[in-house]
Design a protein around this motif. Structure first.
Motif, mmCIF file in Angstrom:
data_model
loop_
_atom_site.group_PDB
_atom_site.id
_atom_site.type_symbol
_atom_site.label_atom_id
_atom_site.label_comp_id
_atom_site.label_asym_id
_atom_site.label_seq_id
_atom_site.Cartn_x
_atom_site.Cartn_y
_atom_site.Cartn_z
ATOM 1 N N VAL A 5 7.989 14.674 -18.684
ATOM 2 C CA VAL A 5 8.482 15.306 -19.915
ATOM 3 C C VAL A 5 7.316 15.844 -20.745
ATOM 4 O O VAL A 5 7.395 16.945 -21.299
ATOM 5 C CB VAL A 5 9.334 14.309 -20.733
ATOM 6 N N ASP A 6 6.222 15.092 -20.839
ATOM 7 C CA ASP A 6 5.059 15.582 -21.582
ATOM 8 C C ASP A 6 4.456 16.822 -20.923
ATOM 9 O O ASP A 6 3.913 17.696 -21.603
ATOM 10 C CB ASP A 6 3.995 14.486 -21.685
ATOM 11 N N ARG A 7 4.556 16.912 -19.615
ATOM 12 C CA ARG A 7 3.958 18.044 -18.897
ATOM 13 C C ARG A 7 4.867 19.265 -18.853
ATOM 14 O O ARG A 7 4.425 20.389 -19.074
ATOM 15 C CB ARG A 7 3.597 17.616 -17.461
ATOM 16 N N ALA A 10 13.340 12.280 -22.595
ATOM 17 C CA ALA A 10 13.632 13.588 -23.180
ATOM 18 C C ALA A 10 14.323 13.438 -24.533
ATOM 19 O O ALA A 10 14.036 14.180 -25.483
ATOM 20 C CB ALA A 10 14.502 14.409 -22.232
ATOM 21 N N MET A 11 15.228 12.464 -24.655
ATOM 22 C CA MET A 11 15.928 12.223 -25.914
ATOM 23 C C MET A 11 14.947 11.818 -27.001
ATOM 24 O O MET A 11 14.983 12.336 -28.129
ATOM 25 C CB MET A 11 16.961 11.111 -25.687
ATOM 26 N N ASP A 28 1.130 14.843 -28.187
ATOM 27 C CA ASP A 28 1.249 15.244 -26.791
ATOM 28 C C ASP A 28 1.551 14.068 -25.870
ATOM 29 O O ASP A 28 1.985 14.261 -24.729
ATOM 30 C CB ASP A 28 -0.045 15.920 -26.319
ATOM 31 N N LEU A 29 1.308 12.851 -26.341
ATOM 32 C CA LEU A 29 1.494 11.657 -25.522
ATOM 33 C C LEU A 29 2.727 10.851 -25.928
ATOM 34 O O LEU A 29 2.934 9.745 -25.438
ATOM 35 C CB LEU A 29 0.264 10.758 -25.622
ATOM 36 N N THR A 30 3.554 11.414 -26.816
ATOM 37 C CA THR A 30 4.708 10.667 -27.315
ATOM 38 C C THR A 30 5.625 10.212 -26.186
ATOM 39 O O THR A 30 6.044 9.053 -26.126
ATOM 40 C CB THR A 30 5.513 11.520 -28.310
ATOM 41 N N GLY A 31 5.966 11.131 -25.275
ATOM 42 C CA GLY A 31 6.866 10.794 -24.181
ATOM 43 C C GLY A 31 6.303 9.691 -23.304
ATOM 44 O O GLY A 31 6.992 8.722 -22.965
ATOM 45 N N SER A 32 5.032 9.811 -22.931
ATOM 46 C CA SER A 32 4.406 8.808 -22.064
ATOM 47 C C SER A 32 4.319 7.454 -22.761
ATOM 48 O O SER A 32 4.541 6.407 -22.145
ATOM 49 C CB SER A 32 3.004 9.269 -21.652
ATOM 50 N N ALA A 33 3.987 7.448 -24.059
ATOM 51 C CA ALA A 33 3.833 6.192 -24.792
ATOM 52 C C ALA A 33 5.172 5.471 -24.940
ATOM 53 O O ALA A 33 5.263 4.253 -24.720
ATOM 54 C CB ALA A 33 3.220 6.464 -26.160
#
Length: 409
Positions: free
Chosen positions: A69-71, A118-119, A339-344
């Protein structure tokens, strides 16, 4: 501005509907375990494996889903995840063998890992910090209604139709939702008339920034102690604990588990708003952990409370878990670069479902060891969730305050 507000509403509605469907899919196999087992000729162990398959796949996919999702952005992964969820429901509804049936929850777990990230990423880019908590609370409340619908209301459907029809209809509706997401979801810049934003690319040191963050590990441990233990019992062991361990009827135990989802959902909404209003995250995180640990130790050390005692404890477990999860996600968002919100968020959520899967498996093993006195075994095995919850409380005390956002350098 009007166009942006409309696009935000449409984008949120599409994703939260997929999120609702996913929560129903997550717990429906356990609810329909008896008719599924009768149709496919499955025993208790096989049914347990079928219910747990979603959690294992979902856990393993959290970090990859965050990176994806981040990418690649939100729309494509969300649509694909929703499509996989629909296909998984169809497979389970049309299967004729256990091996094929296992692939249904597997696909749902794979798809929902993408939908969840994604949500949360959608909420992070469409809503600022002053509203992120309450919006995420609304999101989790809606998801909770999906869980509630998969319990007692879903059982009522069996009086009108068979379980296969339910899953086939669910699958077709989910696939239609995937098409709508692909067609109508929009990011903020496009809604405001600007250029399409460049797809987010995580920093090369994503593992140093995410997996190497002490703050994220502490939040992960805290939320695993509350939500990981609650999910393990709400999704599998709660009814058996209350009926076989504490002598309640199956109907009473089922109602307690159903009612426990209400404070979970409404707690997410109320405490998300309260956290934004107080401009505080840490206090609510450790207070929720304290309440959760107290409820587990009450169940463990004060037996014989009957229906009222069991209901009180599971309402406290639901409230503390719902209150903490929304505040924890806000703290995670505010602890890393956007930029790292999804991964975190995916990394922390992975801990929750890993804890769920481990507790479900280990608790069953502990009960089996004491099979000569099943009631005592169910109660003594509560040292597992109680101990994990206490460890989560200890971790919560070390979480640093993040409102306003102060990501680590």
């Amino acid at each position: 501005m009007r166009t942006a507000a409309f696009s935000r509403c449409v984008s949120y509605t599409l994703l939260v509907t997929a999120f609702f469907i996913g929560f129903f899919n997550r717990f429906a196999p356990a609810t329909f375990a008896a008719p599924i087992g009768e149709t496919l000729g499955l025993g208790a162990a096989a049914l347990g494996g079928l219910a747990a398959m979603h959690f294992w796949v979902y856990t393993l996919m959290q970090v990859p889903a965050g990176l994806i999702v981040d990418r690649f952005g939100i729309r494509g992964p969300a649509a694909i995840g929703t499509l996989l969820t629909g296909i998984g429901a169809l497979v389970l509804g049309m299967t004729g063998s256990y091996a094929v049936a296992l692939s249904g929850p597997c696909l749902v777990g794979l798809g929902m890992s993408l939908v969840f990230v994604a949500m949360m990423k959608n909420n992070a880019i469409w809503f600022d910090g002053r509203r992120f908590g309450v919006v995420t609370g609304v999101t989790l409340l809606i998801g909770t209604f999906g869980s509630i619908m998969s319990e007692a209301p879903a059982r009522l459907l069996l009086a009108l139709t068979d379980w296969r029809t339910v899953f086939v209809a669910l699958g077709l509706g989910t696939i239609a939702m995937a098409c709508l997401i692909l067609l109508f979801w929009r990011p903020p810049a496009c809604a405001e008339g600007g250029r399409r934003p460049v797809r987010g690319t995580p920093h090369r040191s994503v593992w140093r920034d995410v997996a190497g963050s002490r703050q994220l590990w502490l939040v992960l441990l805290a939320i695993s102690g509350t939500n990981g233990t609650f999910y393990a019992f709400a999704g599998l062991w709660g009814t058996s604990l209350l009926s076989d361990g504490y002598g309640l009827s199956g109907a009473s135990a089922s109602w307690i588990l159903t009612l426990a989802w209400l404070p979970y959902g409404f707690g997410s909404l109320i405490f998300g708003h309260l956290s934004d209003w107080m401009q505080a995250r840490k206090q609510l995180i450790w207070l929720s952990s304290l309440l959760n640990a107290a409820a587990w130790f009450w169940l463990l050390l004060v037996p014989g409370g009957g229906f009222a005692g069991g209901l009180m404890c599971f309402l406290a477990l639901g409230l503390s878990s719902g209150a903490q999860v929304v505040v924890s996600f806000a703290a995670v968002k505010e602890s890393v670069h956007e930029d790292l919100t999804g991964s975190a968020i995916a990394f922390v959520n992975m801990g929750v479902f890993l804890a769920t899967a481990v507790v479900q498996t280990t608790y069953g093993w502990m009960v089996a060891l004491g099979a000569s006195d099943l009631a005592a075994a169910y109660r003594m095995a509560l040292w597992l969730p109680a101990g994990l919850s206490l460890a989560g409380f200890a971790a919560a005390l070390g979480v640093r305050e993040t409102y306003p956002a102060r990501p680590a350098a």
